[in-house]
Structures are given as C-alpha cells and as structure tokens.
Design an enzyme around this catalytic site. Sequence first.
Site, PDB file in Angstrom:
ATOM      1  N   ASP A 222       6.197   2.005 -16.122  1.00  0.00           N
ATOM      2  CA  ASP A 222       6.729   3.145 -15.272  1.00  0.00           C
ATOM      3  C   ASP A 222       8.221   2.805 -15.202  1.00  0.00           C
ATOM      4  O   ASP A 222       8.882   3.227 -13.865  1.00  0.00           O
ATOM      5  CB  ASP A 222       6.128   3.130 -14.017  1.00  0.00           C
TER       6      ASP A 222
ATOM      7  N   LYS B 183      -0.409   7.877 -16.297  1.00  0.00           N
ATOM      8  CA  LYS B 183      -1.256   7.482 -15.488  1.00  0.00           C
ATOM      9  C   LYS B 183      -1.231   8.154 -14.091  1.00  0.00           C
ATOM     10  O   LYS B 183       0.030   8.210 -13.577  1.00  0.00           O
ATOM     11  CB  LYS B 183      -1.491   5.801 -15.212  1.00  0.00           C
TER      12      LYS B 183
ATOM     13  N   CYS C 239       2.931  -1.315  -9.086  1.00  0.00           N
ATOM     14  CA  CYS C 239       2.112  -0.810 -10.214  1.00  0.00           C
ATOM     15  C   CYS C 239       2.071  -1.953 -11.020  1.00  0.00           C
ATOM     16  O   CYS C 239       0.979  -1.972 -11.691  1.00  0.00           O
ATOM     17  CB  CYS C 239       3.062   0.387 -10.900  1.00  0.00           C
TER      18      CYS C 239
HETATM   19  N1  TIU Z   1       5.354   2.377 -10.565  1.00  0.00           N
HETATM   20  C1  TIU Z   1       5.132   2.013  -9.251  1.00  0.00           C
HETATM   21  O1  TIU Z   1       5.283   0.825  -8.908  1.00  0.00           O
HETATM   22  N2  TIU Z   1       4.998   3.240  -8.223  1.00  0.00           N
HETATM   23  C2  TIU Z   1       5.389   3.005  -6.960  1.00  0.00           C
HETATM   24  O2  TIU Z   1       5.414   4.203  -6.489  1.00  0.00           O
HETATM   25  N3  TIU Z   1       5.842   2.110  -6.484  1.00  0.00           N
HETATM   26  C3  TIU Z   1       6.642   1.927  -5.397  1.00  0.00           C
HETATM   27  O3  TIU Z   1       7.141   0.684  -5.357  1.00  0.00           O
HETATM   28  N4  TIU Z   1       6.820   2.758  -4.667  1.00  0.00           N
END
Ligand code: TIU
Length: 221
Positions: free
Chosen positions: A24, A129, A162
């Site tokens: 991500d 995802k 994540c």
């Molecule tokens: N990729 C991921 O960690 N998504 C989130 O929403 N993370 C946050 O820390 N908000």
Amino acid sequence: MPAVDAQPGPFSFDLDSTALVVIDMQRDFLLPGGFGESLGNDVSQLRRTIEPLAALMAAWRAAGLPLIHTREGHKPDLSDCPPAKLNRGAPSMRIGDPGTFGRILIQGEYGHDIVDELQPIEGETVIDKPGKGAFYATELSDILEKDGIKSLVVTGVTTEVCVHTTVREANDRGYECLVLADCVGSYFPEFQQVGLKMIAAQGGIFGWVAESPSVIAAIQE
Ligand code: TIU
C-alpha cells in the site's frame, strides 16, 4: 542459504522461495495534501520509508527475485466496501469522496496508485485488496502457492494496520515473514515501535524484524 541479522534471531531464507511484498505505498496514504494527511496524520512518518524501499527494490530486481505490490482500495460503486468500513470514525473525507488526488481509495484514481518512486515494473504482481490484509478477498494465496513461495519480506504502510494484518494472515497460513523496520512506517511513532516489537516478541510470534541493508547485503552475496 542467505541469513540476515534479525530479532529475535537470524532469519534464513531461500532465494528460490522468497518474495518481497510492498504494501500500500499509495499516494492517498503518502502524499502531502492527500487522504492520510486529511485525517490529521503526519505523512513524513511514512515518507521516510520511500528511499530505503527504492534501494531494496532495485537490489531485489537486480537479483531477479519476485516482487509483489499491494494497493488498498475499492470499486467505483463501493460494492466491495462494507458499510462498517465506509462509516467508521468521523473523518473529514470518506472512502469514495472526491479528494485532492481523485476519489479516495478508488481503483483507477491517481491517489489510489503507487507513488512515483516505487511504481511497479512490467512482470511484477499488483494485488488490489479491499481489506487491510493482503490475503483477504484477493488472489495472493494462489499466486504464492503457484510460485512455491515460503517466505515473505514484508514492507510498506502502515506498520500496525495493513502490514500487521498481512503478517498475521501470512503467519497463520504457514509463511515465514521478515518485516523491515526502515521500510515500514506508521503515522504514530509509538505504534511503529510497539508494532515491530509485537512481531518479534515471544520468540518471533509473528515473524522476524531486521533492517533493509542486511537484506540487500544477503542477496548480493
Ligand atoms: N494500508 C493501510 O495501512 N491502510 C490504512 O488505512 N492505514 C491506516 O493506518 N489508516
């Protein structure tokens, strides 16, 4: 078999059965003025991972090893976004709302894609995802099984969300995970620290923790 210095002890891995997973590293989470910052978060805590990650990806590619990128996001009609996720909290912007970089966390939008510095190259897998974990509702398990992958070097953002969810999912599925402290980031420094400790605690309850230069050195040997 290469081995790297890690917590709670050396992490050994086989070059034929290890993939690098980059979680991500999307503009919505990392760019100043984006979704992450709109939630009141300090994006510099995430942006410090870009440089070490770019170096690691270059070395990983030079060694000809498999690299998998993930992106968190949803279909434009939000049919894959449960109301419990959409309505959680009281953010100034919600998933699907128009943001600085297009509709927030919507597939196909500029902000949903990976930052320029870490863009995938041809032949690399990109997993879209809908959840926090990279295994939930994706083709990741099938891809790893098909390619005979047994160990994962895990990087990306955010450490306690994540990255943690993916490492926990992977651990339950029998994968050995090495998390790289300099290549994962949290908006919250205390969560970064504790999140990494939680992985390596109890003899490596979820996996191992190391720094990327040791992995680069190990794959270049
Ligand atoms: N990729 C991921 O960690 N998504 C989130 O929403 N993370 C946050 O820390 N908000």
